[in-house]
Design an enzyme around this catalytic site. Structure first.
Site, PDB file in Angstrom:
ATOM      1  N   PRO A 101       0.808  -1.223   0.000  1.00  0.00           N
ATOM      2  CA  PRO A 101       0.000   0.000   0.000  1.00  0.00           C
ATOM      3  C   PRO A 101       0.842   1.273   0.000  1.00  0.00           C
ATOM      4  O   PRO A 101       1.903   1.339   0.621  1.00  0.00           O
ATOM      5  CB  PRO A 101      -0.818  -0.126   1.295  1.00  0.00           C
ATOM      6  CG  PRO A 101      -0.902  -1.600   1.538  1.00  0.00           C
ATOM      7  CD  PRO A 101       0.407  -2.156   1.064  1.00  0.00           C
ATOM      8  N   CYS A 102       0.331   2.292  -0.708  1.00  0.00           N
ATOM      9  CA  CYS A 102       1.069   3.550  -0.855  1.00  0.00           C
ATOM     10  C   CYS A 102       0.491   4.646   0.033  1.00  0.00           C
ATOM     11  O   CYS A 102       0.847   5.820  -0.130  1.00  0.00           O
ATOM     12  CB  CYS A 102       1.039   4.010  -2.314  1.00  0.00           C
ATOM     13  SG  CYS A 102      -0.623   4.427  -2.913  1.00  0.00           S
ATOM     14  N   ASN A 103      -0.408   4.310   0.963  1.00  0.00           N
ATOM     15  CA  ASN A 103      -1.122   5.328   1.739  1.00  0.00           C
ATOM     16  C   ASN A 103      -0.200   6.348   2.387  1.00  0.00           C
ATOM     17  O   ASN A 103      -0.505   7.531   2.431  1.00  0.00           O
ATOM     18  CB  ASN A 103      -1.961   4.662   2.836  1.00  0.00           C
ATOM     19  CG  ASN A 103      -2.964   3.686   2.276  1.00  0.00           C
ATOM     20  OD1 ASN A 103      -2.593   2.760   1.568  1.00  0.00           O
ATOM     21  ND2 ASN A 103      -4.237   3.883   2.587  1.00  0.00           N
ATOM     22  N   ASN A 104       0.924   5.916   2.917  1.00  0.00           N
ATOM     23  CA  ASN A 104       1.828   6.822   3.625  1.00  0.00           C
ATOM     24  C   ASN A 104       2.931   7.367   2.732  1.00  0.00           C
ATOM     25  O   ASN A 104       3.870   7.994   3.226  1.00  0.00           O
ATOM     26  CB  ASN A 104       2.455   6.102   4.820  1.00  0.00           C
ATOM     27  CG  ASN A 104       1.427   5.427   5.700  1.00  0.00           C
ATOM     28  OD1 ASN A 104       1.467   4.210   5.890  1.00  0.00           O
ATOM     29  ND2 ASN A 104       0.475   6.197   6.213  1.00  0.00           N
ATOM     30  N   LEU A 105       2.823   7.131   1.424  1.00  0.00           N
ATOM     31  CA  LEU A 105       3.849   7.573   0.483  1.00  0.00           C
ATOM     32  C   LEU A 105       3.340   8.599  -0.511  1.00  0.00           C
ATOM     33  O   LEU A 105       4.095   9.461  -0.959  1.00  0.00           O
ATOM     34  CB  LEU A 105       4.407   6.370  -0.305  1.00  0.00           C
ATOM     35  CG  LEU A 105       4.975   5.203   0.500  1.00  0.00           C
ATOM     36  CD1 LEU A 105       5.510   4.133  -0.440  1.00  0.00           C
ATOM     37  CD2 LEU A 105       6.064   5.675   1.448  1.00  0.00           C
TER      38      LEU A 105
END
Length: 597
Positions: free
Chosen positions: A556-560
């Site tokens: 997942p890329c949520n924090n990127l």
């Protein structure tokens, strides 16, 4: 510096949309050359001064002392003195630089009160209408490359404000890091300041990696300890401070190692002995991650440098992604049929209603959420008040919202968001891939927005077809809606077995339905959580199938992602830290396969 956040946002939008209004995209040209020196964004051909004409009805006449270019800018509302100053500083040939200089003068020296003629509430409409959207679901990015000619400090301030950072924080970051710092460095600095009182000083990549390494060493099969020690020595070089010379950068244009129909150029690519397959591996995530993220992921994945690619070269939508893999890079080929790369080629029915002043050729990065009906209705109400074309301020607002939400024209004065079926086409999935089976429309948008762009991934995986003529065994981590599986199927690669891990039930159901509907003869085994794949389970799977030929996935890329201005903290985030599970499982598979070979 301008102190009004809203005013800066208006100037930023004005700059971006006037520029789009001028450009004439080359993406739809059949003679388009893949090896262009500059990135072919959605139209970047600026008309020459000879081609510029005065807007009708402005009463501007060209003559010995007033060129067509001066007349054109005066028709846009700029004063003659301001225009002459911009021409003197930038030269008459560079109309693009002149326009951005004029916008800069306005942003620095013009009072916001002079913009009273802009339709009320236009600049804040979408913020009110879309307040219910989850900011974590946004998959979008500010394209810094569009403003390369803008004065560095002001350009970066505008971009940071557009990304959602407070003006004071953005200005302070520029003061701390200097005007030469990149947008990612500045964003990283702002986040560091905001989180300084919240994050523990010991919470860093080295701590995370140490915990992973300790668990990994305790679980690594007997006889593999020496090989594991060799692989992980390079991981300990990960620190919270990065040498500027080691920072990974992506090329402009973002074309990776090659593109279809483009002659392969020499790539300085080194793969260590520890990274050589089997298995081959392929990891994907957003390209514009916070500073140091790709360096860290590269070190964990055997020091292989990422391949950065914008999917606009494969479809009609921008999608900037990075890929770390050990796949061969020669003799690639695209999946057929070649998809169209312009909006009107994909959706020809929109041509009838598309206004001449909307010069978009491709969509922006596809989102996991859509605009509200209130926004599209407000756009219709504003447009019906005027003849075509509407006033400049209205055009700027409409184009800004169309680009932001990827709106398309479906009738006179009517725009609408892309439907899930249309997103499937753009992303390379079969029609109705995500439709039915209890999946809601909202879930379809979310799943598609977080998925692979199939044509791009298939191009990278195409070299496996000749390597595995009898089929391959796939370990698919964070499978989503099955982008990797669809890509291999479209390439004509037989999948003898796929062990898929996906936490979303609706996504697992989509993959299983597709597997059955396409008549796959191989075996599909599904797990819910990557944590289930512990050393004991992985040893069982490796022994059962004799190892895997490909380990593929994108955590997942949520924090990127750049659109997440709340928890964009890199690999420390609760979601994006799952990258370490990808590495853990990959290294464990290689360790087990090395023992059994």
């Amino acid at each position: 510096m301008v102190n009004s956040k809203g005013y800066i946002g208006e100037i930023f939008a004005s700059n971006r949309e006037i520029r789009n209004d001028w450009t004439n995209g080359s993406e739809g040209n059949e003679d388009f050359e893949w090896d262009s020196d500059d990135e072919a964004t959605t139209g970047d051909v600026v008309p020459s001064s000879e081609s510029l004409a005065c807007p009708p009805g402005e009463g501007c006449e060209t003559g010995p002392s007033r060129s067509a270019m001066v007349c054109h800018f005066m028709g846009m509302g700029f004063s003659e003195d301001m225009i002459m100053k911009a021409i003197k500083e930038n030269g008459e040939e560079n109309s693009e630089a002149i326009l951005e200089a004029l916008l800069t003068y306005m942003s620095i020296g013009t009072s916001p009160s002079e913009y009273d003629s802009i339709p009320r509430d236009l600049s804040v409409l979408s913020n009110k209408d879309e307040a219910h959207d989850n900011p974590y679901d946004r998959v979008a990015s500010v394209d810094e490359e569009l403003f390369e000619d803008f004065p560095a400090e002001d350009r970066k301030l505008l971009i940071l404000v557009e990304m959602g950072f407070p003006t004071n924080d953005a200005s302070a970051a520029i003061a701390r890091c200097g005007p030469n710092a990149s947008i990612l460095e500045l964003a990283d600095s702002i986040h560091a300041a905001q989180l300084a009182n919240k994050l523990d000083d010991n919470l860093g990549v080295s701590t995370v990696s140490s915990l992973v390494e300790d668990e990994r060493q305790s679980n690594c099969p007997r006889g593999a300890e020496s090989r594991f020690a060799e692989v992980t020595r390079s991981k300990r070089r990960c620190t919270s401070t990065e040498d500027e010379d080691s920072v990974i950068s992506f090329s402009k244009p973002m074309v990776g190692f090659s593109l279809p129909n483009q002659r392969m150029y020499m790539v300085p690519r080194k793969i260590s002995e520890a990274a050589i397959g089997p298995p081959y591996f392929y990891y994907e995530n957003v390209a514009l991650a916070p500073k140091g993220v790709w360096e860290t992921m590269s070190r964990f994945l055997y020091d292989i440098k990422p391949e950065f690619v914008d999917s606009k070269y494969f479809c009609a939508a921008v999608r900037k992604r990075g890929y770390i893999h050990n796949l061969p890079i020669h003799n690639r080929f695209p999946v057929l049929p070649i998809p169209p790369r312009t909006i009107h080629e994909v959706f020809p029915a929109t041509k009838k209603w598309w206004p001449s002043w909307d010069l978009r050729k491709q969509f922006n990065c596809l989102l996991t959420c859509i605009s509200s009906s209130r926004l599209t209705e407000r756009i219709r109400r504003e447009l019906v008040q005027y003849d075509d074309p509407p006033p400049l301020q209205v055009r700027q607002f409409v184009l800004n919202e169309c680009r932001r939400w990827n709106l398309i024209w479906v009738g006179q004065h009517k725009v609408a968001p892309l439907e899930p079926d249309e997103l499937e086409i753009l992303l390379g999935y079969p029609r109705n891939h995500t439709r039915g089976g209890g999946m809601s429309r909202t879930e379809r948008y979310r799943s598609l927005g977080n998925s692979f762009q199939v044509d791009t991934v298939a191009y990278h995986l195409s070299t496996l077809k000749n390597l595995f003529p009898d089929g391959l065994k796939v370990l698919s981590l964070f499978s989503g809606i099955g982008g990797a599986e669809v890509a291999l199927h479209r390439l004509g690669v037989h999948m003898k077995v796929v062990v898929s891990v996906e936490i979303s039930k609706v996504n697992r159901d989509i993959l299983r339905s597709w597997w059955q509907e396409t008549g796959q003869s191989g075996m599909l085994i599904q797990f819910v959580d990557v944590q289930e794949l512990n050393p004991h389970k992985m040893e069982h799977l490796v022994n059962r199938f004799g190892g895997f030929d490909l380990v593929i996935g994108g955590s997942p890329c949520n924090n990127l992602t750049g659109s997440n201005r709340y928890t964009r903290i890199g690999l420390e985030g609760i979601h994006s830290s799952l990258f370490f599970d990808y590495w853990r499982i990959l290294d464990l598979v290689k360790c087990l396969m090395g023992r059994t070979s």
